[in-house]
Design an enzyme around this catalytic site. Structure first.
Site, short mmCIF file in Angstrom:
data_model
loop_
_atom_site.label_atom_id
_atom_site.label_comp_id
_atom_site.label_asym_id
_atom_site.label_seq_id
_atom_site.Cartn_x
_atom_site.Cartn_y
_atom_site.Cartn_z
N HIS A 34 0.69 -1.26 -0.07
CA HIS A 34 0.01 0.12 0.00
C HIS A 34 1.00 1.22 -0.03
CE1 HIS A 34 -2.81 -2.94 1.91
NE2 HIS A 34 -3.40 -2.50 1.02
N GLN A 58 -17.91 -7.57 -1.10
CA GLN A 58 -16.99 -8.12 -1.86
C GLN A 58 -16.66 -9.73 -1.06
OE1 GLN A 58 -14.09 -4.96 -2.17
NE2 GLN A 58 -12.52 -6.67 -1.99
N GLY A 144 -2.83 -2.29 -7.33
CA GLY A 144 -1.84 -3.27 -7.34
C GLY A 144 -1.99 -4.20 -8.39
N LYS A 145 -0.91 -4.48 -9.27
CA LYS A 145 -0.81 -5.41 -10.24
C LYS A 145 -0.80 -6.72 -9.67
CE LYS A 145 2.26 -3.30 -13.67
NZ LYS A 145 3.60 -3.42 -13.97
N LYS A 146 -0.77 -6.92 -8.41
CA LYS A 146 -1.06 -8.18 -7.73
C LYS A 146 -2.23 -8.73 -7.83
CE LYS A 146 -1.25 -9.36 -3.34
NZ LYS A 146 -2.30 -10.41 -3.07
N LEU A 181 3.45 -9.47 -0.92
CA LEU A 181 2.97 -8.68 0.18
C LEU A 181 1.24 -8.75 0.07
CD1 LEU A 181 5.20 -5.71 1.49
CD2 LEU A 181 5.21 -8.05 1.90
N SER A 182 0.71 -9.07 1.11
CA SER A 182 -0.87 -9.15 1.13
C SER A 182 -1.17 -8.88 2.49
CB SER A 182 -1.19 -10.44 0.38
OG SER A 182 -2.50 -10.68 0.66
N SER A 183 -2.43 -8.33 2.89
CA SER A 183 -3.01 -8.22 4.09
C SER A 183 -3.31 -9.57 4.74
CB SER A 183 -4.13 -7.30 4.39
OG SER A 183 -3.99 -6.22 3.60
O1 PAF Z 1 -7.75 -4.23 -3.41
C1 PAF Z 1 -8.39 -3.90 -2.34
O2 PAF Z 1 -8.16 -3.80 -1.14
C2 PAF Z 1 -10.03 -3.85 -2.43
O3 PAF Z 1 -10.43 -4.91 -3.36
C3 PAF Z 1 -10.59 -2.32 -2.77
C4 PAF Z 1 -10.02 -2.13 -4.25
C5 PAF Z 1 -10.04 -1.40 -1.95
C6 PAF Z 1 -12.14 -2.56 -3.00
O4 PAF Z 1 -12.77 -2.68 -1.48
#
Ligand code: PAF
Length: 273
Positions: A34, A58, A144-146, A181-183
């Site tokens: 981020h 989502q 991000g491209k990820k 990296l990913s949450s």
């Molecule tokens: O990639 C994310 O963190 C989410 O999908 C986004 C684009 C913020 C939408 O909630």
């Protein structure tokens, strides 16, 4: 750094500015990935806005939204230290009404790859992104491209809905050992994290094959599947930048995408060749 939670207040606040605005939408639990989006936004714009909104639409019914990592105070500090001008931190009721208008992901591209095992996921992503873009009205928005499929669908929405924001794709940030990296990495136990390294190694293997002149998609995919085989594989695909399947690698127009499950955690990654 100004923190605003009301969409109307943010819209009014932004009326005071007549300058380029860079926007980084996030769901919080911020990491270096981020920060690299924020850095890019700062390089290219006068004002930088970050949103933190854990978007419920989502997540599918069987997915545990409550378990998503939350680090509100640390996120605020990180934004401040990264030079963010405005942090938009809305509550779910600020964004959604009970009886909602929503955006539907395209019937084909929204239901392949991640969309095939998470049907409806991209409806939620596109709906919240269009809302956020309409609130912030940025010059540029950074993704991000990820999350290559998300990036592709957002770019498609912006084009098909004749929106004027520029979508900027930013390179994936990796740990030294290659893990993207990913949450969601926060969910991994040390041994699962070790297993997850197979993802980066499968992508490295694909790159090595290509540099040795192997361009056949099936051959590259089978090499990758072999490396990934102990994991639950959702897909390994070789696509062009428009997300159409490729039989052969086209340098400058290829994305190799992987999604696997490690323990109960879905992890996705890709390389752009
Ligand atoms: O990639 C994310 O963190 C989410 O999908 C986004 C684009 C913020 C939408 O909630």
């Amino acid at each position: 750094m100004k923190i605003i939670s009301s969409p109307l207040e943010l819209k009014n606040y932004l009326k005071n500015y007549n300058c380029s605005v860079g926007f980084v939408p996030t769901m919080g639990a911020l990491h270096e990935g981020h920060i690299s989006l924020i850095k890019k936004a700062k390089e290219q714009n006068d004002l930088v806005i970050v949103s933190i909104f854990l978007n419920p639409t989502q997540f599918l019914k069987d997915e545990d939204l409550d378990k998503y990592p939350k680090k509100d105070e640390a996120d605020k500090k990180l934004c401040q230290l990264s030079g963010v001008d405005v942090l938009f931190f809305p509550h779910v009721d600020d964004i959604y009404a009970e009886d909602e208008v929503s955006v539907l992901a395209p019937k084909v591209r929204g239901y392949v790859l991640e969309g095939s095992s998470r049907p409806g996921h991209f409806n939620g992503v596109l709906t919240v992104v269009i809302k956020l873009l309409n609130i912030v009205n940025p010059t540029r928005a950074y993704f991000g491209k990820k999350d290559a499929q998300q990036l592709n669908l957002i770019s498609l929405m912006v084009k098909q809905f004749f929106m004027s924001v520029e979508i900027v794709a930013v390179d994936t940030v990796r740990e030294k050992d290659g893990l993207a990296l990913s949450s969601r990495n926060a969910y991994l136990t040390p041994s699962q994290r070790e297993e997850a390294l197979k993802i980066a190694s499968s992508l490295r293997n694909a790159t090595v094959m290509v540099t040795r002149g192997v361009l056949d998609a099936k051959e590259i995919i089978s090499g990758m599947r072999e490396i990934l085989s102990p994991l639950h594989i959702f897909y390994v695909e070789i696509l062009n930048r428009d997300f159409n399947q490729l039989a052969h690698i086209e340098i400058g127009n290829t994305i190799i995408l992987v999604e696997v499950k490690v323990g109960t955690t879905r992890l996705l990654d890709n390389i752009w060749l």
